[in-house]
Design a protein around this motif. Structure first.
Motif, short mmCIF file in Angstrom:
data_model
loop_
_atom_site.label_atom_id
_atom_site.label_comp_id
_atom_site.label_asym_id
_atom_site.label_seq_id
_atom_site.Cartn_x
_atom_site.Cartn_y
_atom_site.Cartn_z
N LEU A 71 0.82 -1.21 0.00
CA LEU A 71 0.00 0.00 0.00
C LEU A 71 0.85 1.26 0.00
O LEU A 71 0.51 2.26 -0.63
CB LEU A 71 -0.96 0.00 1.19
CG LEU A 71 -2.06 -1.06 1.15
CD1 LEU A 71 -2.88 -1.03 2.43
CD2 LEU A 71 -2.95 -0.86 -0.07
N LYS A 72 1.98 1.20 0.68
CA LYS A 72 2.91 2.34 0.68
C LYS A 72 3.35 2.67 -0.75
O LYS A 72 3.34 3.84 -1.16
CB LYS A 72 4.11 2.00 1.55
CG LYS A 72 5.12 3.09 1.69
CD LYS A 72 6.24 2.54 2.55
CE LYS A 72 7.19 3.55 3.04
NZ LYS A 72 8.23 2.95 3.91
N GLU A 73 3.71 1.65 -1.51
CA GLU A 73 4.12 1.86 -2.90
C GLU A 73 2.96 2.35 -3.76
O GLU A 73 3.14 3.24 -4.59
CB GLU A 73 4.72 0.58 -3.49
CG GLU A 73 6.05 0.19 -2.87
CD GLU A 73 7.09 1.30 -2.96
OE1 GLU A 73 7.22 1.92 -4.05
OE2 GLU A 73 7.78 1.55 -1.96
N LEU A 74 1.76 1.79 -3.55
CA LEU A 74 0.59 2.28 -4.30
C LEU A 74 0.33 3.75 -4.01
O LEU A 74 0.04 4.53 -4.92
CB LEU A 74 -0.66 1.48 -3.93
CG LEU A 74 -0.94 0.19 -4.67
CD1 LEU A 74 -2.27 -0.41 -4.19
CD2 LEU A 74 -0.99 0.39 -6.17
N LEU A 75 0.42 4.13 -2.75
CA LEU A 75 0.19 5.52 -2.37
C LEU A 75 1.25 6.44 -2.96
O LEU A 75 0.94 7.54 -3.43
CB LEU A 75 0.16 5.66 -0.84
CG LEU A 75 -1.10 5.08 -0.18
CD1 LEU A 75 -0.87 4.84 1.29
CD2 LEU A 75 -2.28 6.02 -0.41
N ARG A 76 2.49 5.99 -2.96
CA ARG A 76 3.57 6.80 -3.56
C ARG A 76 3.34 6.98 -5.06
O ARG A 76 3.50 8.08 -5.58
CB ARG A 76 4.92 6.13 -3.33
CG ARG A 76 5.51 6.40 -2.01
CD ARG A 76 6.91 5.85 -1.99
NE ARG A 76 7.48 5.95 -0.67
CZ ARG A 76 8.51 5.26 -0.26
NH1 ARG A 76 9.10 4.40 -1.07
NH2 ARG A 76 8.98 5.41 0.95
N GLU A 77 3.03 5.87 -5.73
CA GLU A 77 2.83 5.93 -7.18
C GLU A 77 1.63 6.79 -7.56
O GLU A 77 1.67 7.53 -8.53
CB GLU A 77 2.63 4.51 -7.74
CG GLU A 77 3.89 3.68 -7.76
CD GLU A 77 3.62 2.24 -8.17
OE1 GLU A 77 2.53 1.95 -8.70
OE2 GLU A 77 4.52 1.41 -7.97
N ALA A 78 0.55 6.66 -6.79
CA ALA A 78 -0.67 7.39 -7.12
C ALA A 78 -0.50 8.88 -6.87
O ALA A 78 -1.08 9.70 -7.58
CB ALA A 78 -1.84 6.85 -6.29
N GLY A 79 0.27 9.23 -5.86
CA GLY A 79 0.40 10.63 -5.51
C GLY A 79 -0.96 11.20 -5.13
O GLY A 79 -1.94 10.48 -5.04
#
Length: 135
Positions: free
Chosen positions: A50-58
């Motif tokens: 989820l951390k990576e998804l949140l980073r990617e989504a911005g």
């Protein structure tokens, strides 16, 4: 304020549905899908995925809320978000397979470990093959 007070405060905000800034929805369930809401900082600290998804989504400057889509059933997403906040996870033979799959995808080691412990405690000669298939 110590760490447990802060976590209790975040849990209470979540229960009260306050200051939530992210919704996680099932990718393939479009109708009647309100998603599971949470705080991005809590979800990111619990799950590398989820951390990576949140980073990617911005987050666009004009938006205070982000919606993420995950390839899991909504019931599993909701159960996992609840587990992140509550730090407890009711399990039974019907929920373990999907919960374990979701824990592996979202990289929630504490949920994976709880599922494995449940399966180990339930293991006997009559169900070893089914347990092997789940694992």
């Amino acid at each position: 304020m110590d760490n447990s007070e802060m976590l209790d405060g975040m849990r209470q905000l979540w229960k009260d549905q306050q200051l939530l800034d992210v919704t996680i929805k099932a990718m393939n369930e479009k109708r009647n899908n309100n998603g599971a809401k949470g705080h991005s900082v809590v979800l990111a600290s619990a799950s590398q995925y989820l951390k990576e998804l949140l980073r990617e989504a911005g987050r666009p400057w004009w938006s205070s809320h982000l919606v993420l889509e995950v390839d899991l059933p909504q019931s599993v997403i909701t159960r996992l978000v609840e587990a992140i906040y509550e730090r407890k996870l009711p399990l039974d033979h019907d929920t373990v397979p999907a919960t374990l799959m979701g824990a592996q995808l979202l990289e929630l080691s504490f949920v994976r470990d709880a599922c494995n412990d449940f399966l180990t405690r339930q293991l006997d000669i009559s169900n070893w093959f089914n347990t092997l298939q789940i694992g």
